[in-house]
Design an enzyme around this catalytic site. Structure first.
Site, PDB file in Angstrom:
ATOM      1  N   ASP B 258      -0.139  -8.409  -6.583  1.00  0.00           N
ATOM      2  CA  ASP B 258       0.604  -7.792  -5.582  1.00  0.00           C
ATOM      3  C   ASP B 258       1.842  -8.349  -5.639  1.00  0.00           C
ATOM      4  O   ASP B 258       2.907  -7.443  -5.292  1.00  0.00           O
ATOM      5  CB  ASP B 258      -0.134  -8.044  -4.400  1.00  0.00           C
ATOM      6  CG  ASP B 258      -0.002  -7.114  -3.294  1.00  0.00           C
ATOM      7  OD1 ASP B 258      -0.228  -7.357  -1.947  1.00  0.00           O
ATOM      8  OD2 ASP B 258       0.602  -6.146  -3.446  1.00  0.00           O
ATOM      9  N   ASP B 386      -5.097  -3.968   1.569  1.00  0.00           N
ATOM     10  CA  ASP B 386      -5.228  -5.091   2.197  1.00  0.00           C
ATOM     11  C   ASP B 386      -6.348  -5.471   3.133  1.00  0.00           C
ATOM     12  O   ASP B 386      -6.757  -6.549   3.006  1.00  0.00           O
ATOM     13  CB  ASP B 386      -3.991  -5.259   3.207  1.00  0.00           C
ATOM     14  CG  ASP B 386      -2.663  -5.352   2.238  1.00  0.00           C
ATOM     15  OD1 ASP B 386      -1.554  -4.654   2.726  1.00  0.00           O
ATOM     16  OD2 ASP B 386      -2.878  -5.925   1.233  1.00  0.00           O
TER      17      ASP B 386
END
Lengths: 238, 468
Positions: B258, B386
């Site tokens: 990420d 997320d």
């Protein structure tokens, strides 16, 4: 300006959530690390030694909690100054007293939750309390002790911040000492008369102390009562 | 991969105070309300004249200095508001996942593994297990990378229909199939007798409303609720089918990924975001949880669709000051000023209403602001990936930890703190940021530390009923 952003953003975020539970968790982590290391370095079979190490671990944990409370205070003070600098009238819009209350409360809540939640989870399941000869009042006394501890943390937060603010270091010492004393009294469990009663007395006294530190007084209470009752009709003034 | 960003109001405040700098100063002299009102009236009348005289510059200049100070205030205020706006859905998602894990035993039962993680963890030696889990994690991450790159390529070459189709199929799968399984397991746990016809009706309604809300239009709260639910369902699937060590490894690697994908100049997610910005479109609304809604007038053709797999790693950036072509739909006609903001303004410069006339007067002034968006619409956005990975962490912690609730709580607090920090960084840097690394790092550290260090300590203390 980035630094300002950071410093000033903190109190707002703080007020939005009890983020300072994190500090307590970190202190607990460090304390358990110390305890863990000491246990592994020592003789596992020796029960008395293990008991002693546990007491030592608890004392270290109490001290670390107070250290982190102090660190939190320092951080908040910095943020407060930052805010005051950039505001027009030189005063910061956050109230340090509110912060003290919130910090104490969040410490108390996380401490209480960590102490009691596994007990609560176990209390659902089938079982008989104290079947092996321990006290059958385990659950109810745990509940009372946790409540006392949460209240105490809140009061200590208020007193601590005020003492740091006014640099009354004897007050600080007194708070730490009373925390140690409370923790020590719990070592007298399960002789609950010896532990519960003094702890509640300490809670009450600390509560009064926090009340006066926060600026309360008997007069305020009286005014409050008068206003409540008479709606101005019976208001005697003063 | 997932990231969030917030666009903070820059000049809104400035626009209004442009009219009333005097009031701000006079306020501190304890003027009566009426005098303030008179001042404001005069000011409002003055402005059109000063405009026609061709001297509006004075106003603008007077307040530029004020602007900057007030900017800071607003930045923080909205920062705090955004924190809360994200805390609630993240908490809800985690609560749903933990509640399900604790009550429905299906999700903690080992029923095989996904094809993405072919190597088993039931091996004889620890070394073999470690090797297998590393291989599993590697395969999983490569699948995710490939999917993300595929998505970016499709988006770049404007194959909207393909993306559209892909996302619809995946949300269909989630909303119908997975929720059917979930419902079945919940009924089994609570021993509720149910017939197929009722179940079919329920799932049909749930699924169709979900599809409409997520891919088309619907009440904001309902859309948010559906997004939370599908994140929770996805997280539960991961928790069930990923073996332990693989899960932790995947979490660690994906936060690194990420970080790389969002911040590196050639990262796929960054390219996705930049392409979307160039084309002046918002990214797939069904891949992203948004705390406010924008009704776009010219978002005609296809709604950029949401996805599934790689979409979990979708990124979002709402920094475009080039959103001038949008037509915001303010909820109430109060000019878009939130209640809180209005109160604050009232405290500072006296009660002044933002009436259409005053707004017209303000807008007629030449302003150097680039945006005229209301603060309401500038919410924060967080990718669904997320949500999923946070919930996977907390769910795994509650499923497999010996510390039980203590560990779960510690992970929960750690993730929220990480999210807080990320939002703080967002307020400072004001560009799209990855939301996974900080939270997952804190979460992992706290999981292992609490499970191995704190748990024995607290256990011993509770055994003797000591309190610290």
């Amino acid at each position: 300006s980035e630094k300002e952003n950071f410093a000033t953003a903190l109190p707002r975020v703080n007020r939005a959530s009890g983020v300072w539970a994190f500090f307590w968790l970190v202190s607990l982590l460090l304390a358990s690390l110390i305890w863990f290391v000491s246990v592994h370095l020592s003789d596992r079979e020796d029960a008395k030694l293990q008991y002693g190490l546990l007491v030592f671990g608890a004392a270290v944990s109490v001290l670390l909690q107070e250290v982190f409370r102090f660190a939190y205070f320092k951080l908040l003070k910095k943020a407060d100054e930052g805010l005051a600098m950039i505001s027009e009238d030189g005063r910061s819009p956050i109230s340090l007293r509110q912060m003290a209350y919130v910090s104490g409360l969040s410490f108390g809540i996380i401490s209480g939750v960590f102490s009691v939640i596994n007990i609560l989870a176990d209390s659902i399941g089938p079982g008989i309390v104290g079947i092996h000869g321990d006290s059958p009042y385990y659950f109810i006394t745990s509940a009372f002790l946790t409540m006392a501890l949460v209240l105490l943390h809140t009061f200590w937060g208020v007193i601590f911040f005020d003492a740091c603010e006014k640099r009354r270091y004897w007050c600080l010492g007194l708070v730490v000492a009373s925390h140690l004393l409370t923790s020590g009294l719990t070592f007298l469990n399960p002789r609950y008369e010896a532990s519960l009663v003094p702890i509640f007395i300490i809670t009450f006294i600390t509560g009064l102390w926090a009340f006066f530190t926060a600026g309360g007084s008997f007069r305020n209470i009286l005014n409050h009562q008068c206003r409540g009752v008479g709606k101005g009709l019976y208001f005697q003034g003063g | 991969m997932t990231e969030l960003s917030a666009h903070l109001p820059q000049f809104q405040h400035g626009q209004l105070t442009e009219n009333f700098p005097d009031n701000h100063i006079s306020n501190t002299n304890d003027n009566s309300e009426r005098r303030r009102h008179d001042n404001s009236e005069r000011r409002r009348n003055d402005n059109p004249e000063s405009e026609t005289n061709g001297q509006p510059q004075n106003n603008v200049q007077q307040v530029v200095e004020q602007d900057e100070e007030e900017d800071e205030e607003l930045t923080l205020k909205y920062g705090a508001k955004h924190v809360i706006m994200l805390f609630v859905p993240v908490t809800l998602c985690m609560v749903v996942v933990v509640a399900t894990i604790k009550s429905v035993s299906f999700y903690t039962r080992k029923d095989g593994q996904l094809i993405y993680t072919p190597f088993t963890e039931e091996t004889e030696t620890v070394g073999q297990r470690a090797l297998n889990s590393i291989l599993n994690a590697a395969i999983m991450i490569s699948v995710i990378i490939v999917m993300t790159i595929l998505l970016v390529v499709l988006y770049k070459y404007r194959c909207y229909k393909v993306i559209h189709g892909w996302l619809i199929i995946s949300s269909l799968l989630l909303l119908f199939f997975f929720s059917f399984i979930y419902l079945g397991e919940v009924f089994k746990t609570y021993n509720v007798a149910m017939d197929y016809i009722t179940v079919a009706l329920m799932i049909w309604n749930f699924g169709v409303v979900g599809m409409i809300c997520i891919h088309w239009k619907g009440p904001l709260r309902l859309q948010q609720a559906y997004l939370i639910m599908i994140s929770a369902l996805m997280a539960l699937v991961f928790i069930k089918y990923l073996p332990e060590w693989t899960a932790w490894l995947i979490l660690a690697v994906i936060s690194v990924y990420d970080l790389v994908a969002v911040l590196c100049p050639k990262g796929p997610l960054r390219m996705l975001v930049e392409t979307a910005q160039e084309r002046n479109e918002t990214l797939f609304p069904a891949l992203i949880y948004s705390s406010t809604m924008i009704w776009l007038v010219n978002m005609a053709e296809e709604d950029p669709e949401a996805q599934r797999k790689a979409s979990k790693n979708s990124s979002y950036d709402k920094q475009a000051p080039a959103n001038q072509t949008q037509n915001e739909d303010a909820e109430a006609d109060d000019g878009g000023f939130s209640q809180e903001w209005q109160q604050q303004r009232d405290n500072r410069i006296g009660p002044i209403e933002s009436t259409p006339e005053s707004r017209a007067a303000v807008q007629a002034l030449p302003s150097n602001s680039q945006t005229s968006e209301d603060p309401e619409e500038r919410g924060v956005k967080l990718g669904l990936g997320d949500f999923i990975f946070y919930s996977v962490l907390v769910g795994k912690a509650s499923a497999t930890a010996s510390g039980d609730w203590n560990t779960t709580l510690a992970c929960f607090v750690a993730i929220l703190i990480g999210l807080c920090l990320t939002l703080l960084l967002l307020a400072i840097f004001k560009k799209a940021l990855p939301a996974l690394p900080i939270s997952i790092t804190f979460g992992l550290v706290f999981y292992f530390a609490t499970d191995n260090l704190v748990q024995p300590f607290m256990d011993q203390l509770a055994f003797h009923q000591f309190y610290i």
